[in-house]
Scaffold this motif. Sequence first.
Motif, PDB file in Angstrom:
ATOM      1  N   GLU A   1     109.126 146.946  43.445  1.00 55.85           N
ATOM      2  CA  GLU A   1     108.081 147.787  42.836  1.00 55.85           C
ATOM      3  C   GLU A   1     108.765 149.406  42.410  1.00 55.85           C
ATOM      4  O   GLU A   1     108.963 149.911  43.674  1.00 55.85           O
ATOM      5  CB  GLU A   1     106.831 147.730  43.460  1.00 55.85           C
ATOM      6  CG  GLU A   1     105.813 148.899  43.177  1.00 55.85           C
ATOM      7  CD  GLU A   1     105.361 148.837  41.750  1.00 55.85           C
ATOM      8  OE1 GLU A   1     105.119 147.664  41.115  1.00 55.85           O
ATOM      9  OE2 GLU A   1     105.297 150.014  41.163  1.00 55.85           O
TER      10      GLU A   1
ATOM     11  N   SER B   1      96.790 147.080  38.176  1.00 53.89           N
ATOM     12  CA  SER B   1      96.208 146.456  39.215  1.00 53.89           C
ATOM     13  C   SER B   1      95.520 147.183  40.262  1.00 53.89           C
ATOM     14  O   SER B   1      95.362 147.105  41.394  1.00 53.89           O
ATOM     15  CB  SER B   1      97.110 145.417  39.654  1.00 53.89           C
ATOM     16  OG  SER B   1      97.625 144.527  38.824  1.00 53.89           O
TER      17      SER B   1
ATOM     18  N   VAL C   1     113.762 148.425  38.639  1.00 55.54           N
ATOM     19  CA  VAL C   1     114.780 147.594  38.253  1.00 55.54           C
ATOM     20  C   VAL C   1     115.231 148.328  36.928  1.00 55.54           C
ATOM     21  O   VAL C   1     114.509 148.467  36.019  1.00 55.54           O
ATOM     22  CB  VAL C   1     114.348 146.301  38.139  1.00 55.54           C
ATOM     23  CG1 VAL C   1     115.137 145.209  37.134  1.00 55.54           C
ATOM     24  CG2 VAL C   1     114.145 145.604  39.297  1.00 55.54           C
TER      25      VAL C   1
ATOM     26  N   ALA D   1      90.982 138.609  35.818  1.00 54.89           N
ATOM     27  CA  ALA D   1      90.085 137.732  36.291  1.00 54.89           C
ATOM     28  C   ALA D   1      90.696 136.473  36.608  1.00 54.89           C
ATOM     29  O   ALA D   1      90.381 135.453  37.384  1.00 54.89           O
ATOM     30  CB  ALA D   1      89.025 137.212  35.047  1.00 54.89           C
TER      31      ALA D   1
ATOM     32  N   GLY E   1      86.435 143.304  35.802  1.00 55.41           N
ATOM     33  CA  GLY E   1      85.574 142.361  35.312  1.00 55.41           C
ATOM     34  C   GLY E   1      86.384 140.829  35.459  1.00 55.41           C
ATOM     35  O   GLY E   1      87.341 140.832  35.283  1.00 55.41           O
TER      36      GLY E   1
ATOM     37  N   GLU F   1      99.279 148.624  29.902  1.00 55.05           N
ATOM     38  CA  GLU F   1      98.943 147.159  29.866  1.00 55.05           C
ATOM     39  C   GLU F   1      99.761 146.586  28.446  1.00 55.05           C
ATOM     40  O   GLU F   1      99.691 147.230  27.518  1.00 55.05           O
ATOM     41  CB  GLU F   1      97.479 146.691  29.784  1.00 55.05           C
ATOM     42  CG  GLU F   1      97.217 145.449  29.337  1.00 55.05           C
ATOM     43  CD  GLU F   1      96.912 144.659  30.756  1.00 55.05           C
ATOM     44  OE1 GLU F   1      97.172 145.186  31.965  1.00 55.05           O
ATOM     45  OE2 GLU F   1      96.192 143.668  30.895  1.00 55.05           O
TER      46      GLU F   1
HETATM   47  C1  LIG Z   1      91.847 150.161  32.673  1.00 54.66           C
HETATM   48  C2  LIG Z   1      92.123 148.604  32.853  1.00 54.66           C
HETATM   49  C3  LIG Z   1      90.964 147.866  32.910  1.00 54.66           C
HETATM   50  C4  LIG Z   1      90.963 146.422  32.829  1.00 54.66           C
HETATM   51  N1  LIG Z   1      89.863 145.748  32.978  1.00 54.66           N
HETATM   52  C5  LIG Z   1      90.277 144.396  33.252  1.00 54.66           C
HETATM   53  C6  LIG Z   1      88.865 143.614  33.319  1.00 54.66           C
HETATM   54  O1  LIG Z   1      87.728 143.987  33.273  1.00 54.66           O
HETATM   55  N2  LIG Z   1      89.033 142.262  33.541  1.00 54.66           N
HETATM   56  C7  LIG Z   1      90.144 141.548  33.434  1.00 54.66           C
HETATM   57  O2  LIG Z   1      90.389 140.131  33.608  1.00 54.66           O
HETATM   58  N3  LIG Z   1      91.433 142.350  33.219  1.00 54.66           N
HETATM   59  C8  LIG Z   1      91.091 143.693  33.141  1.00 54.66           C
HETATM   60  N4  LIG Z   1      92.336 144.585  32.995  1.00 54.66           N
HETATM   61  C9  LIG Z   1      93.734 143.808  32.925  1.00 54.66           C
HETATM   62  C10 LIG Z   1      94.267 143.575  34.344  1.00 54.66           C
HETATM   63  O3  LIG Z   1      93.793 144.674  35.130  1.00 54.66           O
HETATM   64  C11 LIG Z   1      95.662 143.499  34.132  1.00 54.66           C
HETATM   65  O4  LIG Z   1      95.930 142.319  33.204  1.00 54.66           O
HETATM   66  C12 LIG Z   1      96.266 143.001  35.400  1.00 54.66           C
HETATM   67  O5  LIG Z   1      96.153 143.902  36.550  1.00 54.66           O
HETATM   68  C13 LIG Z   1      97.853 143.107  35.360  1.00 54.66           C
HETATM   69  O6  LIG Z   1      98.421 142.548  36.620  1.00 54.66           O
HETATM   70  P1  LIG Z   1     100.117 142.723  36.709  1.00 54.66           P
HETATM   71  O7  LIG Z   1     100.613 142.691  38.073  1.00 54.66           O
HETATM   72  O8  LIG Z   1     100.716 141.882  35.753  1.00 54.66           O
HETATM   73  O9  LIG Z   1     100.342 144.282  36.222  1.00 54.66           O
HETATM   74  P2  LIG Z   1     100.519 145.789  36.737  1.00 54.66           P
HETATM   75  O10 LIG Z   1      99.438 145.809  37.987  1.00 54.66           O
HETATM   76  O11 LIG Z   1     100.416 146.644  35.792  1.00 54.66           O
HETATM   77  O12 LIG Z   1     101.544 145.747  37.776  1.00 54.66           O
HETATM   78  C14 LIG Z   1     103.094 145.780  37.274  1.00 54.66           C
HETATM   79  C15 LIG Z   1     103.844 146.695  38.124  1.00 54.66           C
HETATM   80  O13 LIG Z   1     105.303 146.432  37.557  1.00 54.66           O
HETATM   81  C16 LIG Z   1     105.801 147.733  38.010  1.00 54.66           C
HETATM   82  N5  LIG Z   1     107.177 148.043  37.283  1.00 54.66           N
HETATM   83  C17 LIG Z   1     107.358 148.371  35.846  1.00 54.66           C
HETATM   84  N6  LIG Z   1     108.324 148.505  35.560  1.00 54.66           N
HETATM   85  C18 LIG Z   1     109.297 148.174  36.487  1.00 54.66           C
HETATM   86  C19 LIG Z   1     110.444 148.032  36.834  1.00 54.66           C
HETATM   87  N7  LIG Z   1     111.287 148.191  36.041  1.00 54.66           N
HETATM   88  N8  LIG Z   1     110.955 147.956  38.270  1.00 54.66           N
HETATM   89  C20 LIG Z   1     110.218 147.497  39.110  1.00 54.66           C
HETATM   90  N9  LIG Z   1     108.715 147.646  38.795  1.00 54.66           N
HETATM   91  C21 LIG Z   1     108.493 147.968  37.600  1.00 54.66           C
HETATM   92  C22 LIG Z   1     104.746 148.857  37.692  1.00 54.66           C
HETATM   93  O14 LIG Z   1     104.909 150.015  38.525  1.00 54.66           O
HETATM   94  C23 LIG Z   1     103.621 148.249  38.270  1.00 54.66           C
HETATM   95  O15 LIG Z   1     103.107 148.584  39.660  1.00 54.66           O
HETATM   96  C24 LIG Z   1      92.150 145.949  32.879  1.00 54.66           C
HETATM   97  C25 LIG Z   1      93.449 146.760  32.876  1.00 54.66           C
HETATM   98  C26 LIG Z   1      93.335 148.128  32.823  1.00 54.66           C
HETATM   99  C27 LIG Z   1      94.631 148.850  32.669  1.00 54.66           C
END
Ligand SMILES: Cc1cc2nc3c(=O)[nH]c(=O)nc-3n(C[C@H](O)[C@H](O)[C@H](O)COP(=O)(O)OP(=O)(O)OC[C@H]3O[C@@H](n4cnc5c(N)ncnc54)[C@H](O)[C@@H]3O)c2cc1C
Length: 379
Positions: free
Chosen positions: A32, A41, A176, A348, A48, A317
């Motif tokens: 991370e 996240s 990375v 979700a 939601g 996102e």
């Molecule tokens: C404000 C907001 C409201 C939302 N509301 C909803 C909702 O109501 N309902 C719903 O279903 N979804 C919602 N979403 C979408 C949902 O939160 C995301 O789709 C989901 O959390 C994505 O998870 P993830 O682990 O893929 O990404 P992330 O949580 O973004 O994690 C990706 C991680 O990768 C890390 N990273 C990036 N580049 C590198 C690299 N080169 N090397 C190492 N690490 C790296 C980042 O630091 C980050 O911690 C919302 C999103 C946001 C931003």
Amino acid sequence: MVAEFVIVGGGGYGCAVAYHLALRGHSVVVLEAEEIAAAASGGVGKRGVRANRRDLRELPLMREAYALWPNLADELGGDTGYVRTGSLSVIEKDVVGSRGGLVAAGSRAWTQSRFGVPTEVWTGEQVREAVPQISDDVRGALYAPLDGVAAQHATTLAYARAAKARGASLHEGARVAELHPGRPGRRACVVTDDGRAYEAERGILLAANAGVPGLVSAGFGLELPAWTVYPQVVLLRPERPVELPHLLGHDSRVLSVKTLPDGVVQLSGGWRGRLDPATGGSEPVEEHVTGNIAQLEAVLPHAGRFERLSVHVASPECATVDQIPFIDPVPGADGFYFATGWTGHGWALLPAASRAIARMLLDGELPPELTPFSLTRLP
Ligand SMILES: Cc1cc2nc3c(=O)[nH]c(=O)nc-3n(C[C@H](O)[C@H](O)[C@H](O)COP(=O)(O)OP(=O)(O)OC[C@H]3O[C@@H](n4cnc5c(N)ncnc54)[C@H](O)[C@@H]3O)c2cc1C
């Protein structure tokens, strides 16, 4: 360092997939860039857990997620803040293009219900009974009783701790910078910006959300039809308390409303911040904040004015051209997989989609439940 699996990104997806792999006894390293739950996240408020009006291609996974969310806290041994509130998508117009309005409500409810997302069509009177502050212009709603909310930061930490307890190794501050596909005699590997190499015996998952398109472009010359958005969340205090037992969305206005403790209202649903090229970070756009609040005041006029407490646009996102994620082995890059492009609604699906992504890594191919999200859907 060598592990069976390496995961890039410690958000909900990186941590949850690590949990499922570690649970089955596999060695896994999560890298991370910042800290666990630093991006989409994490952050304020709740997310939601909504199937109502979701893209139909995601509903089979949502149906599975409905079954998993209520017991997830017990399974992980940590808080998820999950509450099954039900959701209302309120309707003001007869017709909205060819996709919405009262005219479409019955078909949408029928279809969602057939997919395992029970949905009722409510009259305006039923909506006003449930939400007394709602506008007199509201003429009906789609009500999905199995929808709810969850605490994204707490849930991601719960997955991370559960993964760690089962032997996963989580590294924060590990950004990375390079990807190297596997070749005969050489394992797939990633290299961090401080030069450390992590090799994978079986697979590397790119779960870095908005970071994935840049990584695969630089690493493999693969251009994903995807871009970065900065979803906007505004916290507000209404002049008069809002009675809102359900998650509230809208058929034709861009808004999503949740209530938080102490009478605070969380407003989001499609308004965005923007990239500040000077800092490389994000910044709010004032017209988008006032625009979002104006929509809220139009829908809940009997709550009076809403006092702005804070605005949040820090979490990038990845959004895709057809608004559903890309989950697949990376074409032409042996040993690499990605799961990105959640387009603002990936949360979700997390308990169900993360389990299926772990299956993809274990089997080396896309499981049937993830085929709608393959890159091969595009020409
Ligand atoms: C404000 C907001 C409201 C939302 N509301 C909803 C909702 O109501 N309902 C719903 O279903 N979804 C919602 N979403 C979408 C949902 O939160 C995301 O789709 C989901 O959390 C994505 O998870 P993830 O682990 O893929 O990404 P992330 O949580 O973004 O994690 C990706 C991680 O990768 C890390 N990273 C990036 N580049 C590198 C690299 N080169 N090397 C190492 N690490 C790296 C980042 O630091 C980050 O911690 C919302 C999103 C946001 C931003």
